[in-house]
Design a protein around this motif. Structure first.
Motif: not given
Length: 260
Positions: A180, A183, A209-210, A213-214, A234-235, A238
């Protein structure tokens, strides 16, 4: 193993941001003002304004919007709320509070402040809470002081989670904060570039984009996806993309001053 796991999560969530601050200061790009404003914008826009909206529109105690149990509406709301509030917070910080602090280093510092305070609130405080609960449970104080104020089911669920969470899950919790953080730094640079070039569409890109990602974490929260490794994978993707962006975007900040 719970005590060790919580300690590892605490160490990762605290020492990495502190280490990056030390590194930034050593390399000369750290801006204390941008770092502080980044932390402040996260607290105001995410922890105050966004949380206030959550209270107004979410069902208490469960991942659902008031008036509907539609999972996709919840996921859409959860993803967009985080994106809108946090990216607008970045925009406000750079646009009005950091008029003299808009270099590449300022973008790094802002993102570090934003992501660093999040790591402390979620990773460090979460680990400390776990350690305290473990101590209370093992000494018997939990049953005497906390359990009486909870239902039997709630008390047993807390004890089950605290005592039987695998060590790997605590480590993953700490590493997730690092994902996080990467990012947050990348999105801070994107928003800052938009402010420098007076192109608000960059802020909209950051919001989208944010939000994207969530989506997976929101699906996991809604129990529509139950495989935690899919979420973390997935994170990770990112985070890798964010680190690549952070490196590649640097020349854009060296191309003269801001557009007028």
């Amino acid at each position: 193993m719970g005590m060790i796991g919580a300690a590892v999560q605490l160490a990762i969530s605290l020492l990495v941001p502190v280490g990056l601050i030390w590194y930034g200061r050593k390399k000369g790009w750290l801006s204390w003002k941008a770092l502080g404003i980044g932390a402040l914008m996260f607290l105001i826009f995410s922890q105050v304004l966004e949380k206030a909206l959550h209270i107004a529109v979410l069902e208490p105690g469960r991942p659902a919007l008031k008036g509907t149990d539609n999972v996709w509406l919840f996921v859409l709301y959860a993803a967009l709320a985080a994106g809108v509030f946090e990216e607008i917070g970045r925009y406000v910080g750079f646009r009005w509070l950091l008029k003299q602090n808009r270099t590449y280093g300022d973008g790094l510092s802002f993102g570090l402040g934003h992501g660093g305070v999040e790591a402390v609130l979620l990773g460090v405080f979460g680990a400390v809470n776990t350690i305290v609960l473990l101590i209370l449970i093992r000494t018997g104080a939990f049953d005497k002081t906390i359990a009486p104020s909870l239902s039997i089911g709630q008390a047993e669920l807390i004890k089950e989670q605290v005592l039987h969470t695998p060590l790997a899950m605590y480590v993953v919790g700490g590493i997730e904060r690092l994902f996080a953080l990467a990012v947050h730094v990348a999105l801070s640079l994107l928003v800052l570039l938009g402010v420098r070039q007076r192109r608000f569409r960059y802020v909209l890109y950051a919001i989208l984009l944010h939000a994207a990602m969530d989506v997976l974490p929101a699906l996991y929260q809604a129990k529509a996806v139950t495989n935690i490794w899919m979420i973390e994978g997935g994170l990770l993707i990112w985070a890798v993309a964010a680190v690549s962006f952070i490196r590649r975007i640097k020349p854009a900040f060296a191309q003269g001053g801001e557009e007028r």
